[in-house]
Design a protein around this motif. Structure first.
Motif, short mmCIF file in Angstrom:
data_model
loop_
_atom_site.label_atom_id
_atom_site.label_comp_id
_atom_site.label_asym_id
_atom_site.label_seq_id
_atom_site.Cartn_x
_atom_site.Cartn_y
_atom_site.Cartn_z
N THR A 66 0.85 -1.20 0.00
CA THR A 66 0.00 0.00 0.00
C THR A 66 0.87 1.23 0.00
O THR A 66 1.75 1.39 0.85
N THR A 67 0.63 2.11 -0.96
CA THR A 67 1.37 3.36 -1.05
C THR A 67 0.39 4.53 -1.04
O THR A 67 -0.79 4.38 -1.39
N THR A 68 0.89 5.70 -0.66
CA THR A 68 0.07 6.91 -0.61
C THR A 68 0.81 8.05 -1.30
O THR A 68 2.02 8.23 -1.11
N ILE A 69 0.07 8.81 -2.11
CA ILE A 69 0.63 9.97 -2.80
C ILE A 69 -0.27 11.17 -2.54
O ILE A 69 -1.46 11.13 -2.83
N ALA A 70 0.29 12.21 -1.95
CA ALA A 70 -0.42 13.47 -1.73
C ALA A 70 0.24 14.54 -2.58
O ALA A 70 1.45 14.76 -2.47
N SER A 71 -0.55 15.18 -3.44
CA SER A 71 0.01 16.13 -4.40
C SER A 71 -0.70 17.47 -4.32
O SER A 71 -1.90 17.54 -4.08
N VAL A 72 0.07 18.52 -4.55
CA VAL A 72 -0.44 19.88 -4.71
C VAL A 72 0.16 20.43 -5.99
O VAL A 72 1.36 20.29 -6.22
N PHE A 73 -0.66 21.04 -6.82
CA PHE A 73 -0.16 21.53 -8.10
C PHE A 73 -0.73 22.91 -8.41
O PHE A 73 -1.79 23.30 -7.92
N ALA A 74 0.02 23.64 -9.23
CA ALA A 74 -0.43 24.96 -9.70
C ALA A 74 0.20 25.20 -11.06
O ALA A 74 1.33 24.77 -11.33
N GLU A 75 -0.54 25.86 -11.95
CA GLU A 75 -0.03 26.18 -13.27
C GLU A 75 -0.70 27.44 -13.79
O GLU A 75 -1.79 27.82 -13.33
N GLY A 76 -0.04 28.07 -14.73
CA GLY A 76 -0.59 29.29 -15.29
C GLY A 76 -0.11 29.52 -16.71
O GLY A 76 0.94 29.00 -17.12
N VAL A 77 -0.88 30.29 -17.45
CA VAL A 77 -0.55 30.65 -18.82
C VAL A 77 -0.66 32.16 -18.95
O VAL A 77 -1.70 32.75 -18.60
N TYR A 78 0.39 32.78 -19.42
CA TYR A 78 0.42 34.24 -19.62
C TYR A 78 0.73 34.51 -21.09
O TYR A 78 1.76 34.06 -21.62
N ARG A 79 -0.17 35.22 -21.75
CA ARG A 79 -0.02 35.46 -23.18
C ARG A 79 -0.01 36.96 -23.48
O ARG A 79 -0.83 37.70 -22.96
N ARG A 80 0.94 37.33 -24.31
CA ARG A 80 1.03 38.67 -24.83
C ARG A 80 1.05 38.59 -26.35
O ARG A 80 1.23 37.50 -26.92
N PRO A 81 0.90 39.73 -27.05
CA PRO A 81 0.87 39.66 -28.51
C PRO A 81 2.10 39.01 -29.13
O PRO A 81 2.00 38.40 -30.19
N SER A 124 5.92 5.10 0.75
CA SER A 124 6.04 3.76 0.22
C SER A 124 5.43 2.74 1.18
O SER A 124 5.03 3.08 2.31
N HIS A 125 5.37 1.49 0.74
CA HIS A 125 4.80 0.46 1.60
C HIS A 125 5.69 0.18 2.80
O HIS A 125 5.24 -0.38 3.81
N GLU A 126 6.98 0.60 2.74
CA GLU A 126 7.85 0.47 3.91
C GLU A 126 7.70 1.65 4.86
O GLU A 126 8.46 1.77 5.82
N ARG A 127 6.71 2.53 4.57
CA ARG A 127 6.45 3.73 5.36
C ARG A 127 7.58 4.74 5.27
O ARG A 127 7.75 5.58 6.15
N HIS A 128 8.32 4.66 4.18
CA HIS A 128 9.37 5.65 3.93
C HIS A 128 8.75 6.80 3.14
O HIS A 128 8.05 6.60 2.16
N ILE A 129 9.02 8.03 3.56
CA ILE A 129 8.45 9.22 2.93
C ILE A 129 9.51 9.92 2.10
O ILE A 129 10.63 10.16 2.56
N SER A 130 9.15 10.25 0.86
CA SER A 130 10.04 11.01 -0.01
C SER A 130 9.27 12.18 -0.61
O SER A 130 8.04 12.16 -0.68
N HIS A 131 10.00 13.20 -1.03
CA HIS A 131 9.40 14.41 -1.58
C HIS A 131 9.95 14.64 -2.98
O HIS A 131 11.16 14.51 -3.21
N ASN A 132 9.08 14.98 -3.91
CA ASN A 132 9.50 15.23 -5.28
C ASN A 132 8.77 16.46 -5.83
O ASN A 132 7.59 16.67 -5.53
N ILE A 133 9.48 17.23 -6.63
CA ILE A 133 8.90 18.40 -7.28
C ILE A 133 9.06 18.23 -8.79
O ILE A 133 10.18 18.05 -9.29
N ASP A 134 7.94 18.26 -9.49
CA ASP A 134 7.93 18.20 -10.94
C ASP A 134 7.72 19.59 -11.51
O ASP A 134 6.94 20.38 -10.97
#
Length: 782
Positions: free
Chosen positions: A445-460, A475-485
Motif C-alpha cells: 500500500t502506497t500513498t501519494i499526496a500532491s499539490v499543483f499549480a499552473e498558469g498561462v500568460y499570453r502577450r501579442p 512507500s509500503h515500507e512507510r518511507h516518505i520522499s518528496h519530489n517536485i515536478d
C-alpha cells in the motif's frame, strides 16, 4: 538624362509609397485574442477555428482554449467553428481579451462532417476527436482514439497491429491514459489490438509529449487525456455497430429534460460465437482444440444539472478480456489449458461548481481496480489435475479538487490530488484434484499526496506556460520522499505564420512496469516504487519551430530525454515462468537516454487532407547487470520512423459522403539479441547415468551438450518495417437515421514484416505476426 532622372525619381517615389504603405499596414494591424470554452462544462476547447465570414482561418485555439492573431481593422466579425459544437458568429474588438462559450450540438459527434485538426502548433500537444481517426485502418475495423498518437512524430509503435506505443525513448508503461481524469492502467483489448474506449463515448482527446499539464502526475513519458461526451439533454439518440470482431451500441437521452441525462455504451467480442459457428460448419474433427477469446467493455454516465452553477456527475466504466486454449485430448498425452486475462473497473463521482465564467471548481472521487491473470491447468500423471495461476492487482482510491480561474491576462489552475494505491504483484494458486492452495504475495500500500499549480500568460508577441507539482510519496515500507515536478513551455511568434517553441519537463513515476515480451500489452507486471526500486524520473528538453497557414502546418524540432531508476528483467523469460513467483529477485535498475529530430506536416483543408510525420532518433539503456554494464540500444530504438496519412473526399452532398484513405508506414526494424555461435560443451555430470536407458529426444540431447554464444544486447537490427493500408467509407443520411459503412485493408502489400528471428535446425527463421487483413464495419445512428 533628364528623362532618365525623372523616371528614376518616379520609381523611387512609387517604391517609397509601397514601403510606407506596407509599414503602415503592419503598424495599423490590431491584435485580437480571446478564450473559448464549453458552455455547459466551462472546459477549455481545443482546436476551435476562428474564421472570417468568407471562411479564411485566422487562428485556432490551443490546449488552454486561447487564440490570438493580428488583423488591420479595429473590430472584426468572425465565425467560431469546432467539431460537435454549434457555430457562433461574434464580434472581436482589438486590444480586448474576450471570452466565448460554444453550445454542444444536440446531435451525435459522428454526424458532424467537419474533420477535426490538431489542437496546437508545435510537436508537443495534439488535440483531436474521433473524426480524426476514422480514416486510420485497424485490424478490428473499430474507430479507435488510441490510434492517433501512433502516427505522430516521436512515437514508435510496439507489436505490429497493437496499441503499445513508445514516446521519445520511454517505455510503454511510462505513458498515462486518463478517462475524465481517471487513470486506466490496461486500456486495450485482445492483446493490444484495439482500445477499450467505445467511440460513441469519446468527445475530445489531448495527447501531450512536452509542456505537459501539472494537473496530472505519476508518469514519465506522455499523457493521453480522453474526455467523454456530454449526454443529450433534449432528445434520445443511439447507435448500433457491427464489425468482424465486435458488436456494440450506445444510447443516450434525458430522464428529466435539460436536468437529468444519461448515456450508456458497450461492446462485446464475436470471436467465440464465430469459432463455434465455424466448428459447426466444417465439423469438430476438422478443428483441433477449443478456442475461447472474450472481450467486453461497458460505459455509463449520469449527469444532473442542479442549477446554472452546480452539477453532479457519476461515471461507471469497465472492461474484461479473457483468452484460453485447450488442445484436443490424445491418449497417454498430458493436456495443458492455457488462459490469460485482464480487467478494468472504474467508478467516479464529481461535483462541478461554476459561480462565474472566470471561475470553475471541480471536485471528484474515483476508484479503480485493474487485475491480470495467467494460468495453466494440466492433466498430469494418473489423471491428476494440477494448475498454477499467476497474476497481479492494482487498486486505487483518490480524491481530487481542481480550481481554474483567470486573473487579468493570466489563466490559472491549481488543486490537490490525494491517492492511495494497493499493489499485489504476484498471486499463485496450485490445484490438485480440486484442492486449492493459495499463495498470496504480500500486498503493498502506497500513498501519494500532491499539490499543483499552473498558469498561462499570453502577450501579442510571446506566451509563457508554467506548472509545478509537489508530491509526497509514502512507500509500503512507510518511507516518505518528496519530489517536485516542473512543466515549462514558451512560444515566440516571429511572424504571423512563423514561430519557435521550447519546453522542459521534469516528471516522476511511482510505479514500475516490468515489460516481458516487447509487445506493450496489458499483462505486464506493475509493481510499486520502494526504497530499493526508487521512483522513476525523466528530464526532457525540446526546442523547435513551427510554420502555419490556413491550409498547411509544419513543425520541426529536436528533443533530449534522460531517464533514471528504470527497471528491467534480468531475463524476460521470467515473466512467463510458472515456477518462479519472486519478482524482486528477477529485476535490476538502470538508466536511459534518447534524443532525436521530429518533423510534422499537416494539410487541413480541401478535398485532400493528410499528414506526414518523420522521426530521426536514438535511444539507449544502461544497466549494470546487463550487457556487461555497457549501454545498448533499446528494443524500440528505431532510427527512422516515417508515417504518411491521406484522405480524399470523393463525394460530398447533403445526403451522401464517400472518402478514400491511404496510409503508408516505413520504419527501421526493431533491435534484438541473437545467437552468433555454438560449441560442444562438456557433458553434464551423471548425464548418462540419469538417462538410465530412457530414450532422450534429440532436441533435449542437443541442449544438454551444446552451448550457445549470444550477441551483445540488441546488437542485431531487423529488416525495415513497411506497410500500406487502404480504406473506403460510405455515409448515407436519411431523415431519422444515418448509415456508415467502412471497408479497410490492413497491409495491402501482404508484406511479412519480421517481428523476430531465431535459429532452428541449422537455419535462420523469421516470425511474422500479420499478413493482409481486410475488415468491414457497419454502423447505424438514430
Amino acid at each position: 538624362m533628364t528623362l532618365y532622372t525623372r523616371k528614376s525619381v518616379m520609381r523611387g517615389m512609387i517604391t517609397l509609397f509601397l514601403i510606407l504603405g506596407f509599414i503602415a499596414q503592419r503598424v495599423e494591424a490590431q491584435h485580437y485574442s480571446g478564450r473559448i470554452q464549453d458552455k455547459e462544462t466551462a472546459h477549455a476547447l481545443i482546436g476551435v477555428e476562428v474564421l472570417t465570414e468568407r471562411g479564411h482561418r485566422l487562428a485556432r485555439t490551443d490546449d488552454q482554449g486561447l487564440f490570438s492573431f493580428d488583423y488591420p481593422v479595429d473590430s472584426l466579425r468572425v465565425i467560431l467553428s469546432a467539431d460537435s459544437y454549434r457555430q457562433r458568429r461574434v464580434t472581436l474588438y482589438s486590444g480586448r481579451v474576450l471570452e466565448f462559450r460554444l453550445q454542444p450540438l444536440q446531435t451525435e459527434l459522428q454526424e458532424v462532417t467537419i474533420t477535426g485538426h490538431g489542437g496546437t502548433r508545435g510537436n508537443n500537444t495534439f488535440g483531436y476527436s474521433p473524426a480524426d481517426v476514422k480514416g486510420i485502418a485497424t485490424l478490428a475495423g473499430e474507430v479507435d482514439v488510441m490510434r492517433y498518437p501512433q502516427i505522430l512524430p516521436g512515437v514508435s509503435q510496439g507489436m505490429e497491429g497493437g496499441m503499445g506505443f513508445y514516446v521519445r525513448g520511454a517505455g510503454n508503461g511510462n505513458n498515462r491514459t486518463e478517462l475524465d481524469g481517471i487513470p486506466i492502467p490496461a486500456p486495450t483489448h485482445l492483446f493490444g489490438l484495439f482500445s477499450i474506449f467505445h467511440p460513441d463515448m469519446v468527445g475530445q482527446s489531448t495527447f501531450q509529449m512536452g509542456g505537459i499539464t501539472a494537473s496530472s502526475g505519476d508518469f514519465t513519458s506522455s499523457l493521453l487525456q480522453i474526455r467523454s461526451r456530454r449526454p443529450s439533454a433534449r432528445r434520445y439518440k443511439g447507435s448500433f455497430a457491427l464489425s468482424p470482431l465486435m458488436i456494440g451500441g450506445s444510447l443516450e437521452g434525458y430522464i428529466t429534460r435539460d436536468k437529468l441525462t444519461f448515456q450508456v455504451a458497450g461492446r462485446s467480442s464475436l470471436l467465440r460465437p464465430e469459432f463455434l459457428l465455424l466448428r459447426l460448419l466444417v465439423g469438430k474433427d476438422n478443428i483441433s482444440g477449443d478456442f475461447n477469446p472474450q472481450a467486453q467493455d461497458l460505459y455509463g454516465k449520469l449527469r444532473w444539472e442542479i442549477s446554472a452553477e452546480h452539477s453532479l456527475e457519476a461515471l461507471l466504466f469497465g472492461s474484461h478480456d479473457y483468452f484460453s486454449y485447450l488442445p484436443e485430448e490424445e491418449p497417454n498425452t498430458e493436456r495443458n489449458k492455457i488462459s490469460l486475462g485482464w480487467i478494468n473497473k472504474a467508478l467516479k463521482a464529481s461535483w462541478l461548481y461554476t459561480p462565474s465564467k472566470h471561475l470553475t471548481l471541480e471536485t471528484s472521487v474515483y476508484y479503480t481496480d485493474c487485475g491480470t491473470r495467467q494460468a495453466q491447468v494440466s492433466d498430469g500423471d494418473w489423471g491428476v489435475h494440477k494448475g498454477l495461476m499467476m497474476g497481479s492487482e492494482k487498486k486505487e482510491l483518490a480524491l481530487r479538487s481542481h480550481l481554474t480561474t483567470r486573473i487579468h491576462d493570466i489563466d490559472l489552475g491549481m488543486g490537490i490530488d490525494l491517492r492511495q494505491q494497493r499493489f499485489r504483484p504476484m498471486v499463485q494458486t496450485l490445484s490438485v484434484e480440486g484442492n486449492k492452495a493459495r499463495d498470496w504475495r504480500p500486498a503493498f500500500t502506497t500513498t501519494i499526496a500532491s499539490v499543483f499549480a499552473e498558469g498561462v500568460y499570453r502577450r501579442p508577441h510571446y506566451a509563457v506556460q508554467g506548472g509545478i507539482r509537489y508530491d509526497l510519496f509514502r512507500s509500503h515500507e512507510r518511507h516518505i520522499s518528496h519530489n517536485i515536478d516542473l512543466r515549462l513551455k514558451g512560444s515566440l511568434p516571429l511572424t504571423r505564420e512563423l514561430g519557435v517553441e521550447a519546453t522542459y519537463d521534469r516528471l516522476t513515476q511511482y510505479q514500475h512496469t516490468l515489460e516481458g515480451l516487447p509487445i506493450g500489452w496489458s499483462l505486464d507486471l506493475i509493481v510499486p516504487a520502494s526504497q530499493r526500486f526508487r521512483p522513476e524520473h525523466a528530464d526532457q528538453w525540446y526546442l523547435g519551430g513551427f510554420w502555419s497557414t490556413p491550409d498547411l502546418s509544419v513543425s520541426l524540432g529536436g528533443y533530449y530525454r534522460r531517464l533514471s531508476n528504470l527497471t528491467a528483467y534480468r531475463s524476460w523469460l521470467n515473466q512467463f515462468s510458472l515456477h518462479n513467483v519472486s519478482w524482486e529477485g528477477d529485476i535490476t535498475t538502470g538508466r536511459g537516454n534518447s534524443y532525436g529530430l521530429e518533423l510534422w506536416i499537416e494539410k487541413r483543408q480541401g478535398r485532400l487532407t493528410g499528414s506526414l510525420s518523420y522521426t530521426l532518433s536514438r535511444t539507449t539503456r544502461t544497466f549494470s547487470e546487463l550487457n556487461g554494464g555497457q549501454s545498448y540500444p533499446f528494443s524500440f530504438d528505431r532510427t527512422h520512423i516515417l508515417n504518411v496519412q491521406s484522405r480524399y473526399e470523393t463525394i460530398h452532398t447533403a445526403r451522401r459522403e464517400q472518402h478514400l484513405t491511404l496510409a503508408g508506414y516505413l520504419t527501421s526494424g526493431n533491435t534484438m539479441t541473437i545467437p552468433i555461435a555454438s560449441y560442444q560443451a562438456e557433458e553434464l555430470p551423471f548425464w548418462n547415468t540419469q538417462k538410465g536407458g530412457i530414450l532422450v529426444p534429440p532436441e533435449q540431447e542437443h541442449h544438454a551438450t551444446t552451448r550457445t554464444e549470444m550477441s551483445t544486447m540488441n546488437a542485431y537490427r531487423l529488416p525495415p518495417y513497411i506497410r500500406l493500408d487502404l480504406g473506403y467509407s460510405f455515409l448515407w443520411r436519411r431523415e431519422k437515421v444515418t448509415h456508415e459503412l467502412g471497408i479497410s485493408i490492413y497491409n495491402v502489400l501482404n508484406r511479412r514484416n519480421p517481428y523476430l528471428i531465431f535459429h532452428e535446425n541449422g537455419r535462420w527463421r523469421q516470425l511474422s505476426l500479420l499478413s493482409i487483413v481486410p475488415s468491414v464495419r457497419w454502423e447505424i445512428r438514430f
